[in-house]
Design a protein around this motif. Structure first.
Motif, PDB file in Angstrom:
ATOM      1  N   CYS A   1     -15.896  25.756-113.263  1.00 48.22           N
ATOM      2  CA  CYS A   1     -15.958  27.225-113.331  1.00 48.22           C
ATOM      3  C   CYS A   1     -17.319  27.762-112.913  1.00 48.22           C
ATOM      4  CB  CYS A   1     -15.579  27.714-114.730  1.00 48.22           C
ATOM      5  SG  CYS A   1     -13.875  27.356-115.190  1.00 48.22           S
ATOM      6  N   ILE A   2     -17.759  27.349-111.724  1.00 45.64           N
ATOM      7  CA  ILE A   2     -18.995  27.875-111.144  1.00 45.64           C
ATOM      8  C   ILE A   2     -18.772  28.048-109.652  1.00 45.64           C
ATOM      9  CG2 ILE A   2     -19.983  25.551-110.898  1.00 45.64           C
ATOM     10  CD1 ILE A   2     -22.763  26.867-111.310  1.00 45.64           C
ATOM     11  N   GLN A   3     -19.147  29.188-109.116  1.00 41.89           N
ATOM     12  CA  GLN A   3     -18.917  29.488-107.712  1.00 41.89           C
ATOM     13  C   GLN A   3     -19.612  28.466-106.821  1.00 41.89           C
ATOM     14  OE1 GLN A   3     -20.127  33.522-107.023  1.00 41.89           O
ATOM     15  NE2 GLN A   3     -18.462  34.395-108.230  1.00 41.89           N
ATOM     16  N   TYR A   4     -18.832  27.800-105.999  1.00 40.13           N
ATOM     17  CA  TYR A   4     -19.402  26.704-105.229  1.00 40.13           C
ATOM     18  C   TYR A   4     -20.348  27.172-104.131  1.00 40.13           C
ATOM     19  CZ  TYR A   4     -16.254  27.190-101.129  1.00 40.13           C
ATOM     20  OH  TYR A   4     -15.596  27.632-100.005  1.00 40.13           O
ATOM     21  N   GLN A   5     -20.162  28.416-103.629  1.00 41.77           N
ATOM     22  CA  GLN A   5     -21.055  28.878-102.565  1.00 41.77           C
ATOM     23  C   GLN A   5     -22.505  28.936-103.045  1.00 41.77           C
ATOM     24  OE1 GLN A   5     -18.297  30.495-103.612  1.00 41.77           O
ATOM     25  NE2 GLN A   5     -17.093  31.273-101.881  1.00 41.77           N
ATOM     26  N   SER A   6     -22.710  29.423-104.267  1.00 36.66           N
ATOM     27  CA  SER A   6     -24.085  29.516-104.770  1.00 36.66           C
ATOM     28  C   SER A   6     -24.655  28.142-105.075  1.00 36.66           C
ATOM     29  CB  SER A   6     -24.136  30.412-106.015  1.00 36.66           C
ATOM     30  OG  SER A   6     -23.432  29.836-107.112  1.00 36.66           O
ATOM     31  N   VAL A   7     -23.794  27.209-105.504  1.00 36.47           N
ATOM     32  CA  VAL A   7     -24.243  25.834-105.745  1.00 36.47           C
ATOM     33  C   VAL A   7     -24.645  25.190-104.429  1.00 36.47           C
ATOM     34  CG1 VAL A   7     -23.515  23.535-106.506  1.00 36.47           C
ATOM     35  CG2 VAL A   7     -22.858  25.554-107.827  1.00 36.47           C
ATOM     36  N   ALA A   8     -23.829  25.371-103.395  1.00 34.28           N
ATOM     37  CA  ALA A   8     -24.150  24.794-102.091  1.00 34.28           C
ATOM     38  C   ALA A   8     -25.463  25.340-101.548  1.00 34.28           C
ATOM     39  CB  ALA A   8     -23.011  25.073-101.106  1.00 34.28           C
ATOM     40  N   LEU A   9     -25.687  26.636-101.715  1.00 37.84           N
ATOM     41  CA  LEU A   9     -26.934  27.232-101.232  1.00 37.84           C
ATOM     42  C   LEU A   9     -28.134  26.682-101.989  1.00 37.84           C
ATOM     43  CD1 LEU A   9     -28.398  29.278 -99.439  1.00 37.84           C
ATOM     44  CD2 LEU A   9     -27.992  30.997-101.211  1.00 37.84           C
ATOM     45  N   PHE A  10     -28.054  26.696-103.326  1.00 36.93           N
ATOM     46  CA  PHE A  10     -29.191  26.225-104.099  1.00 36.93           C
ATOM     47  C   PHE A  10     -29.499  24.762-103.810  1.00 36.93           C
ATOM     48  CE2 PHE A  10     -31.014  23.947-107.641  1.00 36.93           C
ATOM     49  CZ  PHE A  10     -32.185  24.661-107.824  1.00 36.93           C
ATOM     50  N   ASP A  11     -28.461  23.937-103.691  1.00 34.67           N
ATOM     51  CA  ASP A  11     -28.652  22.497-103.528  1.00 34.67           C
ATOM     52  C   ASP A  11     -28.771  22.057-102.075  1.00 34.67           C
ATOM     53  OD1 ASP A  11     -28.545  21.101-106.244  1.00 34.67           O
ATOM     54  OD2 ASP A  11     -26.852  22.460-106.400  1.00 34.67           O
ATOM     55  N   HIS A  12     -28.995  23.017-101.168  1.00 32.88           N
ATOM     56  CA  HIS A  12     -29.250  22.705 -99.766  1.00 32.88           C
ATOM     57  C   HIS A  12     -28.110  21.907 -99.134  1.00 32.88           C
ATOM     58  CE1 HIS A  12     -33.941  23.056-100.445  1.00 32.88           C
ATOM     59  NE2 HIS A  12     -33.274  24.150-100.765  1.00 32.88           N
ATOM     60  N   VAL A  13     -26.859  22.294 -99.438  1.00 28.01           N
ATOM     61  CA  VAL A  13     -25.691  21.646 -98.844  1.00 28.01           C
ATOM     62  C   VAL A  13     -25.323  22.391 -97.565  1.00 28.01           C
ATOM     63  CG1 VAL A  13     -23.251  21.064 -99.133  1.00 28.01           C
ATOM     64  CG2 VAL A  13     -24.825  20.880-101.073  1.00 28.01           C
ATOM     65  N   LEU A  14     -25.198  21.669 -96.463  1.00 23.22           N
ATOM     66  CA  LEU A  14     -24.797  22.281 -95.207  1.00 23.22           C
ATOM     67  C   LEU A  14     -23.282  22.278 -95.089  1.00 23.22           C
ATOM     68  CD1 LEU A  14     -27.327  20.847 -92.624  1.00 23.22           C
ATOM     69  CD2 LEU A  14     -27.254  23.137 -93.584  1.00 23.22           C
ATOM     70  N   SER A  15     -22.729  23.391 -94.625  1.00 21.74           N
ATOM     71  CA  SER A  15     -21.295  23.560 -94.542  1.00 21.74           C
ATOM     72  C   SER A  15     -20.700  23.215 -95.898  1.00 21.74           C
ATOM     73  CB  SER A  15     -20.729  22.680 -93.420  1.00 21.74           C
ATOM     74  OG  SER A  15     -19.353  22.928 -93.250  1.00 21.74           O
ATOM     75  N   ASP A  16     -19.626  22.421 -95.944  1.00 24.31           N
ATOM     76  CA  ASP A  16     -19.046  22.001 -97.215  1.00 24.31           C
ATOM     77  C   ASP A  16     -19.261  20.513 -97.433  1.00 24.31           C
ATOM     78  OD1 ASP A  16     -18.150  24.493 -97.862  1.00 24.31           O
ATOM     79  OD2 ASP A  16     -16.131  24.189 -97.096  1.00 24.31           O
ATOM     80  N   ALA A  17     -20.163  19.908 -96.665  1.00 25.23           N
ATOM     81  CA  ALA A  17     -20.327  18.459 -96.683  1.00 25.23           C
ATOM     82  C   ALA A  17     -21.103  18.011 -97.916  1.00 25.23           C
ATOM     83  CB  ALA A  17     -21.046  17.998 -95.416  1.00 25.23           C
ATOM     84  N   ILE A  18     -20.432  17.249 -98.784  1.00 28.38           N
ATOM     85  CA  ILE A  18     -21.104  16.624 -99.918  1.00 28.38           C
ATOM     86  C   ILE A  18     -20.788  15.141 -99.881  1.00 28.38           C
ATOM     87  CG2 ILE A  18     -21.216  18.634-101.428  1.00 28.38           C
ATOM     88  CD1 ILE A  18     -18.671  17.696-102.783  1.00 28.38           C
ATOM     89  N   GLN A  19     -21.725  14.324-100.331  1.00 29.64           N
ATOM     90  CA  GLN A  19     -21.568  12.890-100.246  1.00 29.64           C
ATOM     91  C   GLN A  19     -21.526  12.263-101.625  1.00 29.64           C
ATOM     92  OE1 GLN A  19     -24.290  10.976 -97.599  1.00 29.64           O
ATOM     93  NE2 GLN A  19     -24.090  12.520 -95.998  1.00 29.64           N
TER      94      GLN A  19
END
Length: 240
Positions: A133-151
């Motif tokens: 229950c946390i908006q993934y767009q803000s998580v991706a921005l804060f954590d320097h994730v490019l596009s939707d790519a997570i490893q």
């Protein structure tokens, strides 16, 4: 709940990201980034004086989640030329609703609650959003994730320390329209990889080569001090 369009690479990605934050300088076209490197296991603690967070048992919930009644998000605020300060909004909504397809990773907690999430194979940001229950767009921005790519193995910080300035992964603090950001942008990701592997010599060299002097004064002071002291918890938030 509605889902934001997938963040694309290149100039389209920069436009979406710029829309999520209020910058202290004019936004300009950002270049396509690099694949986000896989991190090592990080010590998840907000400050060096606090005990390290510990993994919590992961409940099982494989048959879908439905919509979260509310969602937390990471907000970025600034005043004038002050640095961007990240803070978790609606923190009470951040909760573990159970492992599910696309979100089977480990949830890390600290004294304040959920701190971060360790990505498992085949995880995706949308499912992680539904689970926690946390908006993934803000998580991706804060954590320097490019596009939707997570490893697998990547640690996504979900509860930033608001006393540590955020470093923008795309735009140098001193940039003006027309600035070439290729070296800055690629070095941000190299820096993140060095921090995640606790390679202090490489981190110091990268900082001196391409980043020092190009971040906000507050971030400059925080990063310089953390690099001098080998303060990994601070470095892990500055360069996730």
């Amino acid at each position: 709940m509605s889902r934001a369009a997938k963040v694309a690479t290149g100039i389209a990605a920069a436009a979406v990201i710029a829309g999520l934050v209020v910058l202290a300088y004019p936004a300009f076209a950002a270049l396509a980034g690099l694949e986000h490197p896989a991190p090592s296991a990080a010590t998840a603690t907000r400050r060096t004086t606090m005990p390290a967070p510990t993994p919590t048992p992961t409940p099982s919930k494989d048959n879908g989640s439905g919509d979260c009644p509310a969602e937390a998000w990471i907000n970025f605020s600034t005043h004038g030329d002050a640095p961007l300060i990240p803070a978790l909004v609606k923190a009470d909504a951040l909760t573990d609703r159970g492992a599910r397809p696309g979100a089977r990773g480990e949830v890390i907690t600290d004294a304040q609650g959920i701190y971060s999430y360790v990505v498992a194979p085949n995880d995706n940001l949308s499912s992680i959003e539904q689970r926690l229950c946390i908006q993934y767009q803000s998580v991706a921005l804060f954590d320097h994730v490019l596009s939707d790519a997570i490893q697998p193995g990547a640690q996504l910080i979900l509860r930033p320390d608001p006393t540590i300035p955020w470093i923008h992964p795309y735009l140098p603090f001193d940039a003006v329209p027309g600035t070439n950001t290729v070296d800055y942008n690629s070095t941000i990701y190299e820096m993140g990889a060095a921090v995640r592997t606790h390679d202090l010599d490489t981190a110091r060299a990268l900082w001196a080569r391409s980043l020092s002097g190009h971040v906000s004064p507050a971030a400059q002071a925080a990063a310089t001090r953390a690099l001098d002291d080998g303060d990994w918890p601070v470095l892990e938030q500055l360069f996730p």
